[in-house]
Scaffold this motif. Sequence first.
Motif, PDB file in Angstrom:
ATOM      1  N   PRO A  56      -1.017 -27.472  -6.338  1.00 35.86           N
ATOM      2  CA  PRO A  56      -2.335 -27.387  -6.978  1.00 35.86           C
ATOM      3  C   PRO A  56      -2.302 -27.637  -8.486  1.00 35.86           C
ATOM      4  N   MET A  57      -1.267 -27.130  -9.179  1.00 33.04           N
ATOM      5  CA  MET A  57      -1.208 -27.301 -10.629  1.00 33.04           C
ATOM      6  C   MET A  57      -1.216 -28.778 -11.008  1.00 33.04           C
ATOM      7  N   TYR A  58      -0.424 -29.573 -10.310  1.00 33.89           N
ATOM      8  CA  TYR A  58      -0.337 -30.994 -10.634  1.00 33.89           C
ATOM      9  C   TYR A  58      -1.520 -31.785 -10.080  1.00 33.89           C
ATOM     10  N   PHE A  59      -2.152 -31.262  -9.049  1.00 34.24           N
ATOM     11  CA  PHE A  59      -3.405 -31.846  -8.556  1.00 34.24           C
ATOM     12  C   PHE A  59      -4.460 -31.788  -9.654  1.00 34.24           C
ATOM     13  N   PHE A  60      -4.571 -30.619 -10.293  1.00 35.56           N
ATOM     14  CA  PHE A  60      -5.544 -30.465 -11.381  1.00 35.56           C
ATOM     15  C   PHE A  60      -5.105 -31.241 -12.625  1.00 35.56           C
ATOM     16  N   LEU A  61      -3.815 -31.307 -12.885  1.00 34.25           N
ATOM     17  CA  LEU A  61      -3.304 -32.064 -14.028  1.00 34.25           C
ATOM     18  C   LEU A  61      -3.637 -33.549 -13.890  1.00 34.25           C
ATOM     19  N   THR A  62      -3.543 -34.078 -12.671  1.00 34.62           N
ATOM     20  CA  THR A  62      -3.899 -35.479 -12.422  1.00 34.62           C
ATOM     21  C   THR A  62      -5.351 -35.745 -12.788  1.00 34.62           C
ATOM     22  N   HIS A  63      -6.226 -34.842 -12.361  1.00 36.08           N
ATOM     23  CA  HIS A  63      -7.647 -35.025 -12.654  1.00 36.08           C
ATOM     24  C   HIS A  63      -7.954 -34.783 -14.134  1.00 36.08           C
ATOM     25  N   LEU A  64      -7.197 -33.913 -14.773  1.00 30.56           N
ATOM     26  CA  LEU A  64      -7.346 -33.724 -16.216  1.00 30.56           C
ATOM     27  C   LEU A  64      -6.999 -35.017 -16.952  1.00 30.56           C
ATOM     28  N   SER A  65      -5.944 -35.691 -16.521  1.00 27.58           N
ATOM     29  CA  SER A  65      -5.550 -36.956 -17.139  1.00 27.58           C
ATOM     30  C   SER A  65      -6.610 -38.031 -16.900  1.00 27.58           C
ATOM     31  N   LEU A  66      -7.193 -38.069 -15.709  1.00 32.79           N
ATOM     32  CA  LEU A  66      -8.258 -39.036 -15.434  1.00 32.79           C
ATOM     33  C   LEU A  66      -9.479 -38.784 -16.312  1.00 32.79           C
ATOM     34  N   VAL A  67      -9.826 -37.506 -16.476  1.00 29.83           N
ATOM     35  CA  VAL A  67     -10.956 -37.149 -17.343  1.00 29.83           C
ATOM     36  C   VAL A  67     -10.655 -37.549 -18.785  1.00 29.83           C
ATOM     37  N   ASP A  68      -9.422 -37.322 -19.239  1.00 30.86           N
ATOM     38  CA  ASP A  68      -9.035 -37.699 -20.603  1.00 30.86           C
ATOM     39  C   ASP A  68      -9.169 -39.198 -20.834  1.00 30.86           C
ATOM     40  N   ILE A  69      -8.791 -39.990 -19.828  1.00 30.76           N
ATOM     41  CA  ILE A  69      -8.912 -41.453 -19.944  1.00 30.76           C
ATOM     42  C   ILE A  69     -10.369 -41.859 -20.128  1.00 30.76           C
ATOM     43  N   ILE A  70     -11.245 -41.313 -19.280  1.00 34.28           N
ATOM     44  CA  ILE A  70     -12.666 -41.686 -19.338  1.00 34.28           C
ATOM     45  C   ILE A  70     -13.317 -41.118 -20.598  1.00 34.28           C
ATOM     46  N   TYR A  71     -12.951 -39.885 -20.947  1.00 33.39           N
ATOM     47  CA  TYR A  71     -13.518 -39.235 -22.127  1.00 33.39           C
ATOM     48  C   TYR A  71     -13.194 -40.020 -23.393  1.00 33.39           C
ATOM     49  N   SER A  72     -11.930 -40.396 -23.533  1.00 33.52           N
ATOM     50  CA  SER A  72     -11.521 -41.178 -24.694  1.00 33.52           C
ATOM     51  C   SER A  72     -12.184 -42.552 -24.695  1.00 33.52           C
ATOM     52  N   SER A  73     -12.375 -43.124 -23.510  1.00 30.25           N
ATOM     53  CA  SER A  73     -12.984 -44.460 -23.398  1.00 30.25           C
ATOM     54  C   SER A  73     -14.471 -44.463 -23.730  1.00 30.25           C
ATOM     55  N   SER A  74     -15.089 -43.289 -23.781  1.00 33.38           N
ATOM     56  CA  SER A  74     -16.518 -43.224 -24.109  1.00 33.38           C
ATOM     57  C   SER A  74     -16.786 -43.465 -25.592  1.00 33.38           C
ATOM     58  N   SER A  75     -15.763 -43.338 -26.441  1.00 34.95           N
ATOM     59  CA  SER A  75     -15.982 -43.515 -27.881  1.00 34.95           C
ATOM     60  C   SER A  75     -14.952 -44.423 -28.560  1.00 34.95           C
ATOM     61  N   SER A  76     -13.715 -44.417 -28.079  1.00 32.29           N
ATOM     62  CA  SER A  76     -12.646 -45.174 -28.758  1.00 32.29           C
ATOM     63  C   SER A  76     -12.897 -46.677 -28.816  1.00 32.29           C
ATOM     64  N   PRO A  77     -13.221 -47.351 -27.688  1.00 31.25           N
ATOM     65  CA  PRO A  77     -13.443 -48.806 -27.762  1.00 31.25           C
ATOM     66  C   PRO A  77     -14.545 -49.186 -28.752  1.00 31.25           C
ATOM     67  N   ASP A 119      -5.217 -20.983 -11.720  1.00 30.46           N
ATOM     68  CA  ASP A 119      -4.078 -21.378 -10.879  1.00 30.46           C
ATOM     69  C   ASP A 119      -2.790 -20.727 -11.375  1.00 30.46           C
ATOM     70  N   ARG A 120      -2.574 -20.738 -12.683  1.00 31.49           N
ATOM     71  CA  ARG A 120      -1.363 -20.117 -13.265  1.00 31.49           C
ATOM     72  C   ARG A 120      -1.393 -18.593 -13.075  1.00 31.49           C
ATOM     73  N   TYR A 121      -2.596 -18.004 -13.177  1.00 32.91           N
ATOM     74  CA  TYR A 121      -2.731 -16.549 -12.983  1.00 32.91           C
ATOM     75  C   TYR A 121      -2.318 -16.165 -11.566  1.00 32.91           C
ATOM     76  N   VAL A 122      -2.797 -16.893 -10.575  1.00 31.88           N
ATOM     77  CA  VAL A 122      -2.452 -16.603  -9.180  1.00 31.88           C
ATOM     78  C   VAL A 122      -0.962 -16.834  -8.944  1.00 31.88           C
ATOM     79  N   ALA A 123      -0.424 -17.937  -9.490  1.00 30.93           N
ATOM     80  CA  ALA A 123       0.983 -18.276  -9.272  1.00 30.93           C
ATOM     81  C   ALA A 123       1.926 -17.231  -9.857  1.00 30.93           C
ATOM     82  N   ILE A 124       1.561 -16.660 -11.004  1.00 32.61           N
ATOM     83  CA  ILE A 124       2.457 -15.723 -11.695  1.00 32.61           C
ATOM     84  C   ILE A 124       2.174 -14.274 -11.323  1.00 32.61           C
TER      85      ILE A 124
END
Length: 309
Positions: A56-77, A119-124
Amino acid sequence: MENKRNVTEFILVGLTQSPQMQKVVFLVFLVMYGVTLLGNLLIVVTVITSRVLNTPMYFFLTHLSLVDIIYSSSSSPKLIVDSLHQKKIISFNGCMAQVYAEHIFGATEIILLTVMAYDRYVAICKPLHYTTIMSNRLCIVLLGVAWAGGFLHATIQILFTVWLPFCGPNVIDHFMCDLYPLLKLVCMDTHTLGLFVAANSGFICLLTFLLLVVSYVAILRSLRTYSREGRHKALSTCVSHITVVVLVFVPCIFVYLRPVTTLPIDKAVAVFYTMMAPMLNPLIYTLRNADVKNAMKKLWRRNVTSNND
């Protein structure tokens, strides 16, 4: 008050008026945007192709990275292209679209970081029940909640912004469309609107940040029962997440939890949360994470081997 709008486009002041500095801006932010895309795409590909990172941690990390790509693309170009032009123009609809993108992806990222903290709270704190609690179904539901929350926040924000009376002038002292610079151009009293923005953006950021602080205090307290090795591994993951949380939440609280006013430092803060943070997130999550680094090495070796064959 009857809505009237005489403005069909806005003129962005940008980061600098100097032609020489605009060339520097072009090169610097082109490199930053490229690093952001490559870094976040690398995390997405690494997690998808690795069996070890199927958690689950890396599942959410993948989507965080996808959001970062789109978020940055909304203003950087737009910033990169505008640095090549003396006059920087954006249409009214384009401006509203940029505000909407900033808030939908920004809010989604904030909720995702909260989900990752849970997720980290439940895991630890509840390791024996982790796989039962963090089921695939719950992960998908939490991801849906993050996107739904971002959509709701941005839609509320844009619905009141798009109907505001912009009568002129139309010069935005910024490199992108943002709420407070826009509110300065509205031909009506913006005190109530400022309180609404502070409640819908700033207060939510502050409340979520305090919730995350409390959750990590509970996590750190529970680590006292772990072995030295287990404590070190859990801490490495938590420190990465806490760093990203600070990078995202502090600028959000600074910008939106205040009256309607713009400060000279706002542009630098906006650069930080729209470009620097999405670029740094992959570095933060990989430099302190042995699992991700090992998965990247295996991915590299696999590509090298396939190319040699």
